[in-house]
Design an enzyme around this catalytic site. Sequence first.
Site, PDB file in Angstrom:
ATOM      1  N   ARG A  37       0.841  -1.200   0.000  1.00 46.44           N
ATOM      2  CA  ARG A  37       0.000   0.000   0.000  1.00 46.44           C
ATOM      3  C   ARG A  37       0.868   1.238   0.000  1.00 46.44           C
ATOM      4  O   ARG A  37       1.890   1.293   0.660  1.00 46.44           O
ATOM      5  CB  ARG A  37      -0.897   0.030   1.245  1.00 46.44           C
ATOM      6  N   VAL A  38       0.460   2.217  -0.779  1.00 53.41           N
ATOM      7  CA  VAL A  38       1.012   3.566  -0.717  1.00 53.41           C
ATOM      8  C   VAL A  38      -0.160   4.512  -0.513  1.00 53.41           C
ATOM      9  O   VAL A  38      -1.309   4.169  -0.801  1.00 53.41           O
ATOM     10  CB  VAL A  38       1.826   3.954  -1.979  1.00 53.41           C
ATOM     11  N   SER A  39       0.139   5.700  -0.007  1.00 57.76           N
ATOM     12  CA  SER A  39      -0.935   6.621   0.372  1.00 57.76           C
ATOM     13  C   SER A  39      -1.478   7.461  -0.774  1.00 57.76           C
ATOM     14  O   SER A  39      -2.646   7.828  -0.778  1.00 57.76           O
ATOM     15  CB  SER A  39      -0.449   7.552   1.482  1.00 57.76           C
ATOM     16  N   THR A  40      -0.637   7.789  -1.739  1.00 63.31           N
ATOM     17  CA  THR A  40      -1.079   8.696  -2.801  1.00 63.31           C
ATOM     18  C   THR A  40      -0.805   8.115  -4.179  1.00 63.31           C
ATOM     19  O   THR A  40       0.041   7.237  -4.346  1.00 63.31           O
ATOM     20  CB  THR A  40      -0.374  10.064  -2.695  1.00 63.31           C
ATOM     21  N   GLN A  80       2.809   7.955  -5.654  1.00 60.78           N
ATOM     22  CA  GLN A  80       3.794   7.040  -5.081  1.00 60.78           C
ATOM     23  C   GLN A  80       3.761   5.720  -5.849  1.00 60.78           C
ATOM     24  O   GLN A  80       2.759   5.352  -6.449  1.00 60.78           O
ATOM     25  CB  GLN A  80       3.502   6.796  -3.599  1.00 60.78           C
TER      26      GLN A  80
END
Length: 187
Positions: free
Chosen positions: A9-12, A15
């Site tokens: 998982r990445v936040s944005t 990324q």
Amino acid sequence: MAVMYGYARVSTNDQDLALQTQSLRDAGCEIIRAEKASGASRKGRSELQLLLDFLRPGDTLTVTRIDRLARSIKDLQDIVFALNLKGVTLKATEQPVDTRTAAGKAFLDMLGVFAEFETNLRRERQLEGIAAAKARGVYRGRKPSIDPAEVHRLYVDEKMGATAIARKLGIGRASVYRALDAYGQPA
């Protein structure tokens, strides 16, 4: 047969997931689910939910770091509890986390506390920045999405009711009442 699953998982959107997915492949994950979503809560994280629903006893869920799984101690505890109920092991490739061992469980708890601490610090810094910007007069918040003058005009000139105004402008009735109240016009 036990399967090793990976979660990245990445936040944005800007990324990249490539490093995480490669690390999970190198760790032996047969199936990897990945998503771009905030880790602040599980809400809206469909890939994680899919994994949590699909995992079976004996399976292993692997992440690169615990903060990829959860940013709050409550969320982390809930996920780990659900995994334990299913008989699923949680591992991290970059941290000594393995819920099959006492040391791995202890390290997991410590990491969860630090992840939440980091989130709280970030929130405090953000609020301090907003307060400083407001003091300088450069932060005014979000622009209003409702034109109180238009609400008032529709109410007075076109004799429309609150429900009709709300429907026409695509806003809630409570917003209509607030806009009319700002004009000193009871609805």
